[in-house]
Motif scaffolding. Sequence first.
Motif, PDB file in Angstrom:
ATOM      1  N   GLY A 213      63.229 -34.655  -2.943  1.00 52.36           N
ATOM      2  CA  GLY A 213      62.852 -33.415  -3.598  1.00 52.36           C
ATOM      3  C   GLY A 213      61.847 -33.564  -4.720  1.00 52.36           C
ATOM      4  O   GLY A 213      61.671 -32.634  -5.513  1.00 52.36           O
ATOM      5  N   ARG A 214      61.171 -34.719  -4.814  1.00 51.96           N
ATOM      6  CA  ARG A 214      60.192 -34.922  -5.871  1.00 51.96           C
ATOM      7  C   ARG A 214      58.827 -34.418  -5.405  1.00 51.96           C
ATOM      8  O   ARG A 214      58.524 -34.361  -4.217  1.00 51.96           O
ATOM      9  N   ARG A 215      57.981 -34.039  -6.355  1.00 53.44           N
ATOM     10  CA  ARG A 215      56.613 -33.649  -6.020  1.00 53.44           C
ATOM     11  C   ARG A 215      55.679 -34.123  -7.113  1.00 53.44           C
ATOM     12  O   ARG A 215      56.087 -34.321  -8.261  1.00 53.44           O
ATOM     13  N   LEU A 216      54.436 -34.314  -6.749  1.00 54.60           N
ATOM     14  CA  LEU A 216      53.443 -34.841  -7.678  1.00 54.60           C
ATOM     15  C   LEU A 216      52.889 -33.706  -8.540  1.00 54.60           C
ATOM     16  O   LEU A 216      52.436 -32.683  -8.021  1.00 54.60           O
ATOM     17  N   ASP A 217      52.940 -33.901  -9.827  1.00 54.78           N
ATOM     18  CA  ASP A 217      52.393 -32.927 -10.771  1.00 54.78           C
ATOM     19  C   ASP A 217      50.878 -33.119 -10.830  1.00 54.78           C
ATOM     20  O   ASP A 217      50.347 -33.785 -11.731  1.00 54.78           O
ATOM     21  N   THR A 218      50.186 -32.525  -9.873  1.00 55.57           N
ATOM     22  CA  THR A 218      48.743 -32.748  -9.736  1.00 55.57           C
ATOM     23  C   THR A 218      47.976 -32.291 -10.974  1.00 55.57           C
ATOM     24  O   THR A 218      47.112 -33.028 -11.499  1.00 55.57           O
ATOM     25  N   ILE A 219      48.268 -31.100 -11.445  1.00 54.75           N
ATOM     26  CA  ILE A 219      47.542 -30.581 -12.615  1.00 54.75           C
ATOM     27  C   ILE A 219      47.816 -31.451 -13.830  1.00 54.75           C
ATOM     28  O   ILE A 219      46.905 -31.765 -14.617  1.00 54.75           O
ATOM     29  N   PRO A 272      57.469 -33.215 -14.269  1.00 55.68           N
ATOM     30  CA  PRO A 272      56.160 -33.454 -14.886  1.00 55.68           C
ATOM     31  C   PRO A 272      55.580 -34.828 -14.571  1.00 55.68           C
ATOM     32  O   PRO A 272      56.301 -35.757 -14.173  1.00 55.68           O
ATOM     33  N   ALA A 273      54.267 -34.928 -14.741  1.00 57.21           N
ATOM     34  CA  ALA A 273      53.592 -36.214 -14.569  1.00 57.21           C
ATOM     35  C   ALA A 273      54.223 -37.270 -15.471  1.00 57.21           C
ATOM     36  O   ALA A 273      54.520 -38.385 -15.043  1.00 57.21           O
ATOM     37  N   ILE A 274      54.429 -36.925 -16.723  1.00 56.71           N
ATOM     38  CA  ILE A 274      55.135 -37.773 -17.678  1.00 56.71           C
ATOM     39  C   ILE A 274      56.129 -36.892 -18.410  1.00 56.71           C
ATOM     40  O   ILE A 274      55.742 -35.885 -19.013  1.00 56.71           O
ATOM     41  N   ASP A 275      57.383 -37.246 -18.353  1.00 56.82           N
ATOM     42  CA  ASP A 275      58.420 -36.447 -18.992  1.00 56.82           C
ATOM     43  C   ASP A 275      58.440 -36.777 -20.487  1.00 56.82           C
ATOM     44  O   ASP A 275      58.983 -37.809 -20.902  1.00 56.82           O
ATOM     45  N   LEU A 276      57.843 -35.911 -21.296  1.00 56.58           N
ATOM     46  CA  LEU A 276      57.767 -36.159 -22.729  1.00 56.58           C
ATOM     47  C   LEU A 276      59.137 -36.139 -23.389  1.00 56.58           C
ATOM     48  O   LEU A 276      59.334 -36.761 -24.436  1.00 56.58           O
TER      49      LEU A 276
END
Length: 496
Positions: A213-219, A272-276
Amino acid sequence: MTEPASVSTTPSPLRGKAGAITMGLVGYLFFVEFVSGVLQGYYVPLISDLVEYLGIRDADFNWFEAAQLLLSALVVPVLAKLGDMIGHKKVLLISTVLTAGASWWLVFADSFWVFLAAWALQGFYVVWLPLEVALIFDRGRRSDTGASQTRRAAGYLVVALEAGAIVGALGGARVFAAFNENVTLTLMIPAIAVTAAFFVILFGVPESTPQPGRRLDTIGFILLTIALLTVTSGLTFLRINGPATWWVYALMVVGLLLLYPFGRWVLKHPDPAIDLRVLRQPSMWPVQLTAGLVGISILGAQAPLSTFAGTDPANGFGLGLDATERSYIIGAYLVAMIIGALLFPVVSRRFTPRLALIAASVTVGLGYLAFLVNNTTAVGVTLNMVVAGIGSGALVAALPAAAAAAAPLGQTGIATGLTNTTKTIGGAFASAVFAVVLVLAAGQAVTETASSLLGYLIVFAICGGAALVAAASLLFVPRLAFGDVAADEALIDAPR
């Protein structure tokens, strides 16, 4: 007051229980990381010959290093995230194919621009170590001692990396001579080695377990890429064009400002791309900050150290060593890194991983600060480098393993990859700043000799001070972080 020992005080072997980290897995990855080291060391003694072969100037070779640095800063976060999504082995294979293709392209590249493109693309190997550590830790999650096993395995991988660098540095010139200075045949050796690494991964390394269920945070990655590209480009042009070029500073400011929309975006994104939120945890942000600060010395200080050792003592400082003699100091430094990588899991087991990280950072700081008072003899400089090398080797192995242990389930790859990215940015920052410091010191001091020595002392002070700041930041890490129990808690507390 001494901190309590970590929960797992008895070392478990890297074999046995189903799902545990095996010596076979570590052995296959040992070979891959050895090849990575060969790539990093093999071309160094050939630089002058490659410059002549391509018909360019010595200064033009800086563009090769700059291009590979830019690529590594940009691709590691994306590939590391993909590893979490589709499997770390798959992405390791993809990056190896790209590295092998670029290595073979170098064999037949005979012009500046073609060689530049191939050299930059060869930089995909920088993601190997983060992916390997993530893959090992994923395997180790199935046992009770995954974090401690990962630290030991990461130490072995750094041994392979530095051993490969030594073999590459020593072998490059000898292979070139054995092939009667035929550049094409000489460049085939690393290409063959990377090709062999692909098949070792394909047939010897098991796949990790990606989260569904993961997806790439392209933006998010586009925003991050633009920001990193702008900042690192500014740093690169500062080093190449000099401190008088005003627009490089504007470029870096724009890049930093672009991090704001990136942060706003990822805080709203479900994957997110990086989980802050993970990044700001006390067991994570000091690790990433330490990677960046230690990158200042590991990646940024090597050129100043080499030129310092090669400076004629008639100028009032320096050692006057030729290339061969300087290689002995570099060799001692690399051997010290191997020792540090092997010592770290031992110290972690005796005390705690947190204390071992702090001790390693302090050791790096002491090694570079010693240059301020011990810089007049080859023995003294070598001793400084050995001390710094022990700490550096420990950190190169420990930081990806610590990030993996602190990361929640499904974010191991991106956490380990970020240690590489922050280290690269720290190195790029240091290379640019050190170049400026040496130029400004030469123009402002009373005499040319004093000015040059002052510049080098400032460089060494920055390296030592940055390492001590890293040690101070690690004091904020929870006392028992990165242990086997902490790794289990990260699994339980992982966001669903």
